[in-house]
Design an enzyme around this catalytic site. Sequence first.
Site, mmCIF file in Angstrom:
data_model
loop_
_atom_site.group_PDB
_atom_site.id
_atom_site.type_symbol
_atom_site.label_atom_id
_atom_site.label_comp_id
_atom_site.label_asym_id
_atom_site.label_seq_id
_atom_site.Cartn_x
_atom_site.Cartn_y
_atom_site.Cartn_z
ATOM 1 N N ASP A 181 0.827 -1.313 -0.263
ATOM 2 C CA ASP A 181 -0.038 0.069 0.021
ATOM 3 C C ASP A 181 0.774 1.117 -0.158
ATOM 4 O O ASP A 181 2.024 1.129 0.381
ATOM 5 C CB ASP A 181 -0.952 0.153 1.249
ATOM 6 N N LEU B 218 10.723 -20.364 -4.904
ATOM 7 C CA LEU B 218 9.882 -19.445 -4.251
ATOM 8 C C LEU B 218 8.537 -19.616 -5.211
ATOM 9 O O LEU B 218 8.488 -19.859 -6.174
ATOM 10 C CB LEU B 218 10.507 -18.251 -4.521
ATOM 11 N N HIS C 188 2.275 3.565 -8.964
ATOM 12 C CA HIS C 188 2.278 1.905 -9.562
ATOM 13 C C HIS C 188 3.298 1.249 -10.141
ATOM 14 O O HIS C 188 3.664 0.215 -9.795
ATOM 15 C CB HIS C 188 0.801 1.635 -10.018
#
Length: 249
Positions: free
Chosen positions: A25, A136, A42
Amino acid sequence: MIFKSSTTAVPDVPAVPRHVAIIMDGNGRWATKRLLPRVAGHVKGVEAVRGVVEACVLRGVEYLTLFAFSSENWRRPAEEVSLLMRLFVTALEREVAKMHANDIRLKVVGDLSRFDPKLQEMIANAERKTAGNKRLTVSVCANYGGRWDIMQATSKMVAANPGVRDYTEEMLAPHLAMAYAPEPDLFIRTGGEERISNFLLWQLAYSELYFTDTYWPDFSADSLDAAIASYQHRERRFGRTGEQVANKT
Ligand code: IPE
Ligand code: IPE
Ligand code: MG
């Protein structure tokens, strides 16, 4: 693979969190502070993702889950939503081959039916391509909501158990969207807000929560280390007393 549930068993406590879940955020505020359009935040945020993925690989984190777009983010201005979708497409185009080369498995979690069919196809291809990778697992939560997850799992559980009246947690768990992963050990939210915003409601039952004011585009490997260091000072009791934890009983 079946993972230990934090409520029906006492899970192992790894020194390095095995599963880190992050609410990324603060992109918009990062940009606004610099007098840039929100989308610039973004774009920078995608770069931060790259750094954190790399840091997780180096630190031995096995699962990294990133909240990219919530089921409530459709409420944003149409222009921002469509920019976010385009960014998602370009990130997939650019990153999947690299992830594959680095033995990283990609999962996209959420109600994907609302996305453009072309994007859905790209997601399916990326997941298929990286399905066998072991180093991962990066899960990107897109059009994800914790309540949606619990409801869709409930519907599937009911359909899978005709005639049953008393359901158990064990019956629900395999239908949750992230049944392939253990519950998060460490939850991180950047950007200063201290709330869950309908992220992994079920799975965060006993996760350690870490909040930082750092805006997501500024979140670095060092920021991740600070979160892990905080996690390492927690005593994870899962309902027991501190004495029981110390005596491993
Ligand atoms: C998080 O950053 C990214 C998404 C929700 C897509 P925000 O866009 O929420 O940034 P702020 O909270 O407005 O600063
Ligand atoms: C949560 O951030 C969702 C994502 C980071 C994808 P928001 O910015 O949407 O959360 P609220 O609205 O401040 O709770
Ligand atoms: Mg926000």
